[in-house]
Write a protein that holds these residues in place. Structure first.
Motif, PDB file in Angstrom:
ATOM      1  N   ARG A  94       0.842  -1.067  -0.150  1.00  0.00           N
ATOM      2  CA  ARG A  94       0.129  -0.038  -0.099  1.00  0.00           C
ATOM      3  C   ARG A  94       0.689   1.062  -0.005  1.00  0.00           C
ATOM      4  N   ASN A  97      -3.325   6.833   1.780  1.00  0.00           N
ATOM      5  CA  ASN A  97      -4.661   6.607   2.403  1.00  0.00           C
ATOM      6  C   ASN A  97      -5.718   6.611   1.457  1.00  0.00           C
ATOM      7  N   HIS A 123      -0.100  -6.831   1.982  1.00  0.00           N
ATOM      8  CA  HIS A 123      -0.698  -6.588   3.161  1.00  0.00           C
ATOM      9  C   HIS A 123      -0.260  -5.416   4.097  1.00  0.00           C
ATOM     10  N   TYR A 127      -3.643  -2.100   6.820  1.00  0.00           N
ATOM     11  CA  TYR A 127      -4.979  -1.668   6.638  1.00  0.00           C
ATOM     12  C   TYR A 127      -5.983  -1.945   8.024  1.00  0.00           C
ATOM     13  N   THR A 135      -5.687   5.151   7.874  1.00  0.00           N
ATOM     14  CA  THR A 135      -4.934   3.907   7.660  1.00  0.00           C
ATOM     15  C   THR A 135      -4.536   4.198   6.135  1.00  0.00           C
ATOM     16  N   TYR A 136      -3.542   3.178   5.768  1.00  0.00           N
ATOM     17  CA  TYR A 136      -3.281   2.809   4.303  1.00  0.00           C
ATOM     18  C   TYR A 136      -4.531   2.017   3.773  1.00  0.00           C
ATOM     19  N   HIS A 137      -4.492   2.430   2.415  1.00  0.00           N
ATOM     20  CA  HIS A 137      -5.793   1.967   1.608  1.00  0.00           C
ATOM     21  C   HIS A 137      -5.243   1.740   0.068  1.00  0.00           C
ATOM     22  N   HIS A 138      -5.428   0.396  -0.393  1.00  0.00           N
ATOM     23  CA  HIS A 138      -5.076   0.020  -1.794  1.00  0.00           C
ATOM     24  C   HIS A 138      -5.932   0.870  -2.502  1.00  0.00           C
ATOM     25  N   GLU A 162     -10.101  -2.971  -1.515  1.00  0.00           N
ATOM     26  CA  GLU A 162      -9.782  -3.752  -0.259  1.00  0.00           C
ATOM     27  C   GLU A 162     -11.086  -4.588  -0.248  1.00  0.00           C
ATOM     28  N   ARG A 168      -7.049 -10.271   0.916  1.00  0.00           N
ATOM     29  CA  ARG A 168      -7.333  -9.831   2.130  1.00  0.00           C
ATOM     30  C   ARG A 168      -8.128 -11.096   2.778  1.00  0.00           C
TER      31      ARG A 168
END
Length: 239
Positions: A94, A97, A123, A127, A135-138, A162, A168
């Protein structure tokens, strides 16, 4: 430096220029934007388009290279237009955000992130669904390569970035560094001492074959003696 270990604790810490509320990973951003890589690529693309017209550009990368490729694709899409840039990464972490992921999807709609089985790197950084703004977010869209009844299957995931039914869905205890080293049947390897690699060693002998690495992950504890061949010794001396 074990950058995979560092990603467990790394927070989004840099505001992406001209994108309100978008925050990204400083290291990955700087690896592309604050080095000679950016002007070299943009100049090469401009030259190619002068010679061959408004050709499309495909950007690709694996692992940390995938993170850098993503920033490169975004940079090119902003300057060339979204229709001209396509992105495909393999096992990338990732990089920003949720706000950044939303902007990214707008500018680079033709983006595919391939993930493989239990690969740990997609991962990271973690997340946390209960901290959506921090948080991080793809960014989308993920394509998950995994085994189903002995057959390799490619699942096209949802548009959230996500999808809980794609990579995930793998429980944290089953995440694997070795799955990071093979994508679409191709083993990812390095050829020289200057390249960062992950090493999965089952013996001292095999580990010594791969000491050209600054990232070492071993499931089996081993004692390693590294000989410095630059040190000359007197064969007549005894110890």
């Amino acid at each position: 430096q074990n950058w995979i270990k560092d990603l467990v604790w790394k927070q989004v810490d840099l505001n992406y220029p001209n994108m309100p509320d978008a925050k990204v990973h400083t290291g990955f951003y700087s690896a592309y934007n604050n080095t000679l890589l950016r002007p070299a690529i943009t100049n090469a693309v401009r030259k190619a388009r002068r010679l061959y017209g408004d050709i499309s550009v495909i950007v690709t990368g694996h692992s940390m290279g995938g993170a850098m490729a993503s920033f490169c694709a975004l940079d090119l899409a902003i300057s060339l237009g979204s229709d001209s840039v396509h992105l495909m990464t393999f096992g990338q972490p990732r990089i920003g955000n949720a706000a950044f992921a939303s902007y990214f999807e707008q500018y680079v709609p033709s983006a595919i992130r391939v993930t493989h089985e239990h690969d740990i790197v997609p991962h990271l950084p973690p997340y946390f669904f209960f901290l959506p703004h921090l948080t991080y977010h793809h960014f989308p869209r993920e394509v998950w390569e995994h085994d189903v009844d002995g057959n390799t299957t490619f699942r096209v995931c949802d548009g959230s970035g996500e999808d809980p039914d794609c990579c995930r869905s793998v429980f944290a205890l089953f995440l694997s560094a070795s799955d990071h080293l093979t994508y679409m049947g191709v083993e990812i390897a390095a050829d020289d001492w200057s390249t960062c690699r992950i090493v999965m060693a089952q013996s001292v002998e095999r580990l010594q074959l791969y000491l050209a690495s600054n990232v070492i992950t071993s499931k089996i504890p081993v004692d390693i003696i590294i000989a410095d061949h630059s040190v000359q010794t007197d064969p007549s001396s005894s110890s």
